[in-house]
Scaffold this active site. Structure first.
Site, PDB file in Angstrom:
ATOM      1  N   ASP A  49       0.835  -1.201   0.000  1.00  0.00           N
ATOM      2  CA  ASP A  49       0.000   0.000   0.000  1.00  0.00           C
ATOM      3  C   ASP A  49       0.871   1.252   0.000  1.00  0.00           C
ATOM      4  O   ASP A  49       0.640   2.198  -0.766  1.00  0.00           O
ATOM      5  CB  ASP A  49      -0.914  -0.032   1.226  1.00  0.00           C
ATOM      6  CG  ASP A  49      -1.771   1.217   1.355  1.00  0.00           C
ATOM      7  OD1 ASP A  49      -2.334   1.658   0.343  1.00  0.00           O
ATOM      8  OD2 ASP A  49      -1.872   1.759   2.470  1.00  0.00           O
ATOM      9  N   GLU A 121      -2.082  -4.913  -3.486  1.00  0.00           N
ATOM     10  CA  GLU A 121      -1.094  -4.281  -2.616  1.00  0.00           C
ATOM     11  C   GLU A 121      -0.144  -5.314  -2.027  1.00  0.00           C
ATOM     12  O   GLU A 121       1.074  -5.084  -1.966  1.00  0.00           O
ATOM     13  CB  GLU A 121      -1.808  -3.506  -1.511  1.00  0.00           C
ATOM     14  CG  GLU A 121      -2.578  -2.303  -2.038  1.00  0.00           C
ATOM     15  CD  GLU A 121      -3.482  -1.663  -1.008  1.00  0.00           C
ATOM     16  OE1 GLU A 121      -3.995  -0.563  -1.277  1.00  0.00           O
ATOM     17  OE2 GLU A 121      -3.681  -2.268   0.071  1.00  0.00           O
TER      18      GLU A 121
END
Length: 213
Positions: A49, A121
């Site tokens: 992320d 992610e």
């Protein structure tokens, strides 16, 4: 075999893995990890992320040298959100390798945008650890940056639209408040309400706080 599927995905992305187990972890959802007592992909998701946000911010900073900070932030939010990330994940076939627990699989986990966005992610986090940041940038150059360059408009950032609308009428912003979360740890449902000047404007429900907002 899941390893064969993972190798196929990596081969299409021109990635030669040095640690295939790292990628297996990236594809391991918490529901599967709970059932099989193995490591989940949540730590890799956390790392990926941050890397995704950084690389998209870097790209936008260089591509649009005259845009102010607020505009750059809204652009990044448009192309890095659950719906966008889930489409990127499907585009490169990550959904075909996802390991889900029985309950999550029966509930259609492989088609949930929030879950697929988290998977992207985690995968990028694994690529970073295994091959470095340039390898991650190369992936984004094929799936994310072209969308920005072409000005694709199929990712709607409702939060930014609401914020802009409110700020045009008021100096006060909006506040998102978590109302409740229900369900087991691997399959939580979040309820979030949005307020402006103590007035509730609406309520959303999703499989993550971000999706609910």
């Amino acid at each position: 075999m899941i390893e064969d599927k993972i190798r196929s995905v990596l081969e299409k992305l021109d990635i030669v893995p040095t640690d295939l187990e790292l990628y297996r972890v990236a594809f391991t959802h918490q529901s599967y990890a709970n059932e099989h007592h193995v490591q989940s992909n949540e730590r890799l998701e956390y790392l990926g992320d941050a890397i995704l946000d950084f690389l998209v911010a870097e790209y936008l900073y260089n591509k649009f040298p005259n845009l102010p900070e607020g505009h750059l932030t809204r652009l990044r939010a448009k192309y890095v959100c659950a719906n966008a990330n889930s489409r990127y994940a499907i585009q490169i076939g990550l959904d075909q390798c996802l390991l889900l627990g029985r309950g999550e699989a029966e509930q259609g986990g492989k088609s949930k945008p929030s879950l697929l966005g988290d998977l992207l992610e985690a995968f990028l986090g694994a690529v970073y650890l295994d091959s470095g940041i340039d390898a991650v940038r190369k992936i984004l150059n094929s799936i994310v940056f072209p969308q920005i360059s072409e000005g694709s408009n199929f990712f709607i950032d409702y939060k930014s639209h609401l914020q802009e609308y409110i700020q045009a009428e008021s100096r006060l912003g909006v506040e998102y408040v978590l109302i409740k979360e229900t369900g087991p740890a691997h399959d939580k449902t979040f309820t979030v309400s949005v307020y402006h000047d103590h007035l509730k404007l609406g309520t959303g429900v999703g499989k993550s706080k971000k999706e609910a907002e």
